[in-house]
Design a protein around this motif. Structure first.
Motif, PDB file in Angstrom:
ATOM      1  N   VAL A   6       6.509 -13.966 -38.174  1.00 43.15           N
ATOM      2  CA  VAL A   6       6.475 -12.501 -38.268  1.00 43.15           C
ATOM      3  C   VAL A   6       7.842 -11.895 -37.957  1.00 43.15           C
ATOM      4  CG1 VAL A   6       4.003 -12.288 -37.752  1.00 43.15           C
ATOM      5  CG2 VAL A   6       5.662 -12.370 -35.873  1.00 43.15           C
ATOM      6  N   ASP A   7       8.874 -12.707 -38.055  1.00 41.92           N
ATOM      7  CA  ASP A   7      10.222 -12.220 -37.748  1.00 41.92           C
ATOM      8  C   ASP A   7      10.613 -11.043 -38.630  1.00 41.92           C
ATOM      9  OD1 ASP A   7      10.325 -14.207 -35.898  1.00 41.92           O
ATOM     10  OD2 ASP A   7      11.539 -15.584 -37.088  1.00 41.92           O
ATOM     11  N   GLU A   8      10.325 -11.175 -39.942  1.00 45.09           N
ATOM     12  CA  GLU A   8      10.710 -10.106 -40.864  1.00 45.09           C
ATOM     13  C   GLU A   8       9.946  -8.819 -40.552  1.00 45.09           C
ATOM     14  OE1 GLU A   8      10.241 -11.301 -44.872  1.00 45.09           O
ATOM     15  OE2 GLU A   8      11.686 -12.955 -44.738  1.00 45.09           O
ATOM     16  N   GLU A   9       8.666  -8.970 -40.250  1.00 42.88           N
ATOM     17  CA  GLU A   9       7.857  -7.789 -39.921  1.00 42.88           C
ATOM     18  C   GLU A   9       8.390  -7.082 -38.676  1.00 42.88           C
ATOM     19  OE1 GLU A   9       6.678 -10.654 -40.806  1.00 42.88           O
ATOM     20  OE2 GLU A   9       5.417 -10.280 -42.560  1.00 42.88           O
ATOM     21  N   LEU A  10       8.766  -7.859 -37.681  1.00 44.44           N
ATOM     22  CA  LEU A  10       9.252  -7.265 -36.434  1.00 44.44           C
ATOM     23  C   LEU A  10      10.621  -6.623 -36.622  1.00 44.44           C
ATOM     24  CD1 LEU A  10       8.151 -10.012 -33.886  1.00 44.44           C
ATOM     25  CD2 LEU A  10       7.014  -7.856 -34.420  1.00 44.44           C
ATOM     26  N   VAL A  11      11.462  -7.244 -37.453  1.00 40.09           N
ATOM     27  CA  VAL A  11      12.775  -6.649 -37.746  1.00 40.09           C
ATOM     28  C   VAL A  11      12.599  -5.307 -38.446  1.00 40.09           C
ATOM     29  CG1 VAL A  11      14.858  -6.872 -39.156  1.00 40.09           C
ATOM     30  CG2 VAL A  11      14.056  -8.817 -37.791  1.00 40.09           C
ATOM     31  N   ARG A  12      11.696  -5.283 -39.440  1.00 41.56           N
ATOM     32  CA  ARG A  12      11.454  -4.026 -40.153  1.00 41.56           C
ATOM     33  C   ARG A  12      10.840  -2.977 -39.227  1.00 41.56           C
ATOM     34  NH1 ARG A  12      10.126  -7.528 -44.607  1.00 41.56           N
ATOM     35  NH2 ARG A  12       7.926  -7.531 -43.980  1.00 41.56           N
ATOM     36  N   LEU A  13       9.976  -3.417 -38.329  1.00 39.84           N
ATOM     37  CA  LEU A  13       9.355  -2.479 -37.391  1.00 39.84           C
ATOM     38  C   LEU A  13      10.408  -1.851 -36.480  1.00 39.84           C
ATOM     39  CD1 LEU A  13       6.750  -1.194 -36.482  1.00 39.84           C
ATOM     40  CD2 LEU A  13       6.336  -3.163 -35.001  1.00 39.84           C
ATOM     41  N   HIS A  14      11.334  -2.671 -35.995  1.00 35.51           N
ATOM     42  CA  HIS A  14      12.433  -2.127 -35.186  1.00 35.51           C
ATOM     43  C   HIS A  14      13.265  -1.137 -36.000  1.00 35.51           C
ATOM     44  CE1 HIS A  14      12.254  -4.042 -31.300  1.00 35.51           C
ATOM     45  NE2 HIS A  14      12.093  -5.252 -31.825  1.00 35.51           N
ATOM     46  N   SER A  15      13.486  -1.457 -37.261  1.00 37.59           N
ATOM     47  CA  SER A  15      14.258  -0.571 -38.131  1.00 37.59           C
ATOM     48  C   SER A  15      13.534   0.758 -38.327  1.00 37.59           C
ATOM     49  CB  SER A  15      14.501  -1.241 -39.481  1.00 37.59           C
ATOM     50  OG  SER A  15      15.149  -0.358 -40.380  1.00 37.59           O
ATOM     51  N   HIS A  16      12.215   0.687 -38.532  1.00 32.72           N
ATOM     52  CA  HIS A  16      11.430   1.909 -38.719  1.00 32.72           C
ATOM     53  C   HIS A  16      11.471   2.778 -37.459  1.00 32.72           C
ATOM     54  CE1 HIS A  16      10.310   0.321 -42.445  1.00 32.72           C
ATOM     55  NE2 HIS A  16       9.196  -0.307 -42.114  1.00 32.72           N
ATOM     56  N   ILE A  17      11.392   2.145 -36.303  1.00 35.78           N
ATOM     57  CA  ILE A  17      11.422   2.895 -35.043  1.00 35.78           C
ATOM     58  C   ILE A  17      12.764   3.610 -34.880  1.00 35.78           C
ATOM     59  CG2 ILE A  17      11.418   2.672 -32.530  1.00 35.78           C
ATOM     60  CD1 ILE A  17       9.378   0.390 -32.859  1.00 35.78           C
ATOM     61  N   ALA A  18      13.845   2.899 -35.207  1.00 38.24           N
ATOM     62  CA  ALA A  18      15.181   3.509 -35.117  1.00 38.24           C
ATOM     63  C   ALA A  18      15.317   4.671 -36.096  1.00 38.24           C
ATOM     64  CB  ALA A  18      16.245   2.441 -35.389  1.00 38.24           C
ATOM     65  N   GLN A  19      14.799   4.471 -37.309  1.00 40.35           N
ATOM     66  CA  GLN A  19      14.856   5.540 -38.304  1.00 40.35           C
ATOM     67  C   GLN A  19      14.023   6.741 -37.863  1.00 40.35           C
ATOM     68  OE1 GLN A  19      13.716   4.240 -42.218  1.00 40.35           O
ATOM     69  NE2 GLN A  19      14.406   6.119 -43.213  1.00 40.35           N
ATOM     70  N   PHE A  20      12.894   6.447 -37.238  1.00 44.70           N
ATOM     71  CA  PHE A  20      12.020   7.510 -36.761  1.00 44.70           C
ATOM     72  C   PHE A  20      12.736   8.348 -35.699  1.00 44.70           C
ATOM     73  CE2 PHE A  20       7.425   8.145 -37.508  1.00 44.70           C
ATOM     74  CZ  PHE A  20       7.266   9.332 -36.813  1.00 44.70           C
ATOM     75  N   ARG A  21      13.480   7.669 -34.809  1.00 40.89           N
ATOM     76  CA  ARG A  21      14.226   8.403 -33.781  1.00 40.89           C
ATOM     77  C   ARG A  21      15.296   9.297 -34.420  1.00 40.89           C
ATOM     78  NH1 ARG A  21      13.785   3.618 -30.102  1.00 40.89           N
ATOM     79  NH2 ARG A  21      12.361   4.302 -28.447  1.00 40.89           N
ATOM     80  N   GLY A  22      15.857   8.826 -35.525  1.00 40.33           N
ATOM     81  CA  GLY A  22      16.823   9.657 -36.242  1.00 40.33           C
ATOM     82  C   GLY A  22      16.172  10.913 -36.790  1.00 40.33           C
ATOM     83  N   PHE A  23      14.937  10.781 -37.290  1.00 41.27           N
ATOM     84  CA  PHE A  23      14.202  11.943 -37.790  1.00 41.27           C
ATOM     85  C   PHE A  23      13.953  12.955 -36.667  1.00 41.27           C
ATOM     86  CE2 PHE A  23      12.104   9.304 -41.373  1.00 41.27           C
ATOM     87  CZ  PHE A  23      13.223   9.502 -42.171  1.00 41.27           C
ATOM     88  N   LEU A  24      13.713  12.445 -35.462  1.00 42.83           N
ATOM     89  CA  LEU A  24      13.432  13.351 -34.336  1.00 42.83           C
ATOM     90  C   LEU A  24      14.612  14.263 -34.031  1.00 42.83           C
ATOM     91  CD1 LEU A  24      11.562  11.017 -31.797  1.00 42.83           C
ATOM     92  CD2 LEU A  24      10.572  12.758 -33.295  1.00 42.83           C
ATOM     93  N   GLU A  25      15.821  13.812 -34.361  1.00 39.50           N
ATOM     94  CA  GLU A  25      17.017  14.608 -34.085  1.00 39.50           C
ATOM     95  C   GLU A  25      17.472  15.417 -35.293  1.00 39.50           C
ATOM     96  OE1 GLU A  25      18.017  14.824 -31.072  1.00 39.50           O
ATOM     97  OE2 GLU A  25      16.611  13.275 -30.408  1.00 39.50           O
ATOM     98  N   SER A  26      16.755  15.310 -36.399  1.00 39.83           N
ATOM     99  CA  SER A  26      17.162  15.993 -37.625  1.00 39.83           C
ATOM    100  C   SER A  26      16.853  17.479 -37.547  1.00 39.83           C
ATOM    101  CB  SER A  26      16.444  15.376 -38.832  1.00 39.83           C
ATOM    102  OG  SER A  26      16.744  16.104 -40.007  1.00 39.83           O
ATOM    103  N   ALA A  27      17.723  18.282 -38.138  1.00 38.28           N
ATOM    104  CA  ALA A  27      17.498  19.728 -38.204  1.00 38.28           C
ATOM    105  C   ALA A  27      16.733  20.111 -39.464  1.00 38.28           C
ATOM    106  CB  ALA A  27      18.833  20.470 -38.164  1.00 38.28           C
ATOM    107  N   GLU A  28      16.522  19.144 -40.353  1.00 33.89           N
ATOM    108  CA  GLU A  28      15.816  19.396 -41.599  1.00 33.89           C
ATOM    109  C   GLU A  28      14.332  19.100 -41.426  1.00 33.89           C
ATOM    110  OE1 GLU A  28      17.285  20.697 -44.225  1.00 33.89           O
ATOM    111  OE2 GLU A  28      19.209  20.703 -43.167  1.00 33.89           O
ATOM    112  N   PRO A  29      13.474  19.696 -42.266  1.00 38.82           N
ATOM    113  CA  PRO A  29      12.045  19.362 -42.228  1.00 38.82           C
ATOM    114  C   PRO A  29      11.830  17.887 -42.556  1.00 38.82           C
ATOM    115  CG  PRO A  29      12.399  21.401 -43.447  1.00 38.82           C
ATOM    116  CD  PRO A  29      13.759  20.805 -43.199  1.00 38.82           C
ATOM    117  N   VAL A  30      11.153  17.154 -41.676  1.00 44.50           N
ATOM    118  CA  VAL A  30      11.010  15.704 -41.844  1.00 44.50           C
ATOM    119  C   VAL A  30       9.556  15.252 -41.748  1.00 44.50           C
ATOM    120  CG1 VAL A  30      13.329  15.120 -41.033  1.00 44.50           C
ATOM    121  CG2 VAL A  30      11.490  15.422 -39.371  1.00 44.50           C
ATOM    122  N   GLY A  31       8.620  16.187 -41.730  1.00 48.70           N
ATOM    123  CA  GLY A  31       7.220  15.830 -41.543  1.00 48.70           C
ATOM    124  C   GLY A  31       6.707  14.843 -42.576  1.00 48.70           C
TER     125      GLY A  31
END
Length: 304
Positions: free
Chosen positions: A231-256
């Motif tokens: 499940v290495d690939e799944e976990l790598v992608r999950l970490h990537s999604h979490i990081a991307q999600f944190r980027g959305f939290l700081e965005s000034a644009e609508p990201v819903g």
């Protein structure tokens, strides 16, 4: 970050109107604006919708506009001179007729109708007065309504921002929980292959009893299983999604909508991890991870 839930209210009094504007919104997939206003001011609807569109990109927004007259300046009363003159002419004609009657009949007594035009007399004359509503200049009315609408929208946006910050903090907390659980799964994955190898070794040993177990064959079999449950690939992608999600939290644009899509991807990676899992501890973690993702999903339904 903004929530899709908000409320704003503003009021003002002009020379002719008490103006009140209320704006409130709830969740919606797209931006849908409805406007309630007096029928005579229907020409303001499109202008109001344009203002809302400049302040919100998602949500079901309702705007209510109240226009209450505050003085008699919205109404005019005029005396219809033609009607009054017609009555006077009719009286004069009747006086002429009566005079001719006296001239033809010497026994008839003289009689004349006097046009006593007092206020009470005029008020009894049908249609002597005309009551009219003063026509509004659309440009002038909009100039009066627009500042009140702008103030209500400012309050509306501020409330959406305040609620958005609360949602941001809550989502960030659940993301941290999810990330910690992902780290725990990563630490347990190597143990999964080893556990499978140990179980396989014990089983074959029991079956072969005293005969020698071929070590290379066991290693090969364990490698095949390790490939299937990796499940290495799944976990790598999950970490990537979490990081991307944190980027959305700081965005000034609508990201819903982007968040909604990303949550689906995160859920897919966790489901795959769970289906490949050969260890009870990982299975338990996967259940908890799905619970955290669901909490995130519930919150982002209200994010613009």
């Amino acid at each position: 970050m903004k929530s899709m839930t908000g409320y704003g209210r503003a009021a003002s009094q002009t020379e002719r109107y008490d103006i009140t504007v209320e704006v409130h919104s709830v969740n919606h997939r797209f931006l849908e604006t409805s406007v309630r206003l007096p029928r005579s001011f229907g020409y303001l609807e499109e202008k109001i919708k344009e203002q809302v569109q400049q302040n919100a990109s998602r949500g079901k927004v309702e705007v209510s506009l109240s226009m209450q007259p505050v003085s008699s300046k919205t109404t005019t009363v005029e005396l219809d001179h033609d009607v009054v003159q017609a009555y006077l002419s009719a009286i004069e004609q009747e006086n002429v007729r009566l005079q001719k009657q006296v001239e033809n009949d010497t026994a008839a007594e003289p009689y004349r109708i006097e046009p006593d035009l007092t206020l009470s007399t005029l008020l009894r004359i049908p249609d002597a007065f005309q009551v009219q509503q003063v026509a509004d200049d659309p440009a002038e009315i909009w100039a009066q309504v627009q500042p009140v609408l702008a103030e209500a929208l400012t309050q509306f946006v501020q409330m959406r921002q305040t609620e958005g910050e609360r949602l941001k903090d809550d989502v960030a907390f659940h993301l941290t929980q999810l990330e910690q659980m992902t780290d725990q799964v990563e630490q347990l994955v190597p143990q999964t292959v080893q556990q499978y190898y140990d179980r396989l070794y014990r089983k074959i040993t029991e079956l072969l009893e005293d005969r020698t177990v071929e070590e290379s064959r066991l290693v090969t079999e364990a490698a095949v299983v390790a490939e299937k449950i990796a499940v290495d690939e799944e976990l790598v992608r999950l970490h990537s999604h979490i990081a991307q999600f944190r980027g959305f939290l700081e965005s000034a644009e609508p990201v819903g909508r982007k968040m909604d899509f990303l949550v689906q991807e995160m859920n897919r990676e966790v489901n795959t991890t769970g289906s490949k899992s050969q260890m009870l501890e990982i299975t338990k973690l996967v259940v908890d991870m799905k619970s955290e993702i669901e909490k995130i999903r519930e919150q982002i339904q209200n994010i613009e």
